[in-house]
Design a protein around this motif. Structure first.
Motif, short mmCIF file in Angstrom:
data_model
loop_
_atom_site.label_atom_id
_atom_site.label_comp_id
_atom_site.label_asym_id
_atom_site.label_seq_id
_atom_site.Cartn_x
_atom_site.Cartn_y
_atom_site.Cartn_z
N GLU A 75 0.83 -1.20 0.00
CA GLU A 75 0.00 0.00 0.00
C GLU A 75 0.87 1.25 0.00
OE1 GLU A 75 -3.22 0.02 2.84
OE2 GLU A 75 -2.62 2.04 3.37
N MET A 79 1.21 4.00 -3.00
CA MET A 79 0.49 5.26 -2.76
C MET A 79 1.35 6.49 -2.96
SD MET A 79 -2.11 4.49 0.33
CE MET A 79 -3.18 5.89 0.13
N TRP A 82 1.55 7.33 -6.61
CA TRP A 82 0.20 7.70 -7.02
C TRP A 82 -0.11 9.14 -6.59
CZ3 TRP A 82 -3.85 8.97 -3.69
CH2 TRP A 82 -5.07 9.16 -4.31
N TYR A 86 -1.19 12.15 -9.17
CA TYR A 86 -2.65 12.17 -9.08
C TYR A 86 -3.27 13.33 -9.86
CZ TYR A 86 -7.27 12.76 -7.15
OH TYR A 86 -8.61 12.93 -7.01
N LEU A 94 -7.68 7.92 -9.54
CA LEU A 94 -8.51 7.66 -8.37
C LEU A 94 -9.16 6.28 -8.45
CD1 LEU A 94 -9.60 8.91 -5.77
CD2 LEU A 94 -11.56 9.71 -7.10
N LEU A 95 -9.66 5.92 -9.63
CA LEU A 95 -10.27 4.59 -9.79
C LEU A 95 -9.23 3.48 -9.65
CD1 LEU A 95 -12.74 5.28 -12.72
CD2 LEU A 95 -13.26 4.95 -10.30
N ASP A 96 -8.04 3.69 -10.21
CA ASP A 96 -6.98 2.68 -10.06
C ASP A 96 -6.64 2.47 -8.60
OD1 ASP A 96 -6.89 2.33 -12.76
OD2 ASP A 96 -5.09 3.55 -13.06
N MET A 97 -6.52 3.55 -7.84
CA MET A 97 -6.19 3.43 -6.43
C MET A 97 -7.33 2.76 -5.67
SD MET A 97 -4.14 3.57 -4.01
CE MET A 97 -2.74 4.47 -4.61
N GLY A 98 -8.57 3.05 -6.06
CA GLY A 98 -9.71 2.41 -5.42
C GLY A 98 -9.69 0.90 -5.61
N VAL A 99 -9.40 0.45 -6.82
CA VAL A 99 -9.32 -0.99 -7.08
C VAL A 99 -8.17 -1.61 -6.30
CG1 VAL A 99 -8.84 -2.70 -8.87
CG2 VAL A 99 -10.43 -0.83 -9.33
N LEU A 101 -6.80 -0.52 -3.48
CA LEU A 101 -7.12 -0.58 -2.05
C LEU A 101 -8.19 -1.63 -1.76
CD1 LEU A 101 -7.02 3.18 -1.06
CD2 LEU A 101 -5.36 1.39 -0.58
N LEU A 102 -9.10 -1.85 -2.71
CA LEU A 102 -10.10 -2.91 -2.53
C LEU A 102 -9.44 -4.28 -2.45
CD1 LEU A 102 -13.10 -3.74 -2.42
CD2 LEU A 102 -12.97 -4.00 -4.90
#
Length: 120
Positions: A75, A79, A82, A86, A94-99, A101-102
């Protein structure tokens, strides 16, 4: 056009890998069957005969800790770069980081479910 060249490069790399694997199999088959030697299949530890059988089942206690370390270490490794780019990439970043982190969150939930967060 640039994306097509990336796919062609990937296809070339896959083809080269397949050809290399095929050449290794040809070399293996051209050398003949393996030679059976006495004592070759005897389990040994540090040059001595093993005290216990080699196929002993054991529980890996550090598996949960390794998974947690991987979750949080990866992580932080992802990050920081990123955060630097950003503003340039916008919503895609933002979507890439969301995936990302999921996926890490699912690893954390799996570790929690396996009892990796319990104090031993």
């Amino acid at each position: 056009m640039a994306n097509d060249s990336h796919y062609l490069l990937l296809l070339g790399m896959l083809t080269c890998t397949g050809v290399f694997a095929g050449l290794l199999y040809l070399v293996k088959f051209s050398l003949g069957p393996p030679v059976a030697e006495p004592g070759k299949d005897v389990p040994a530890e540090s040059g001595r005969l093993a005290v216990e059988p080699a196929w002993v089942r054991y529980h890996v206690h550090y598996y949960g800790f390794a998974l947690l370390f991987l979750c949080f270490d990866m992580e932080m490794a992802f990050m920081y770069p990123w955060a630097v780019v950003y503003k340039k990439l916008g919503i895609t970043a933002l979507l890439d980081m969301g995936v990302f982190l999921l996926i890490l969150f699912l690893g954390l939930v799996y570790t929690w479910n396996q009892g990796g967060l319990k104090r031993q």
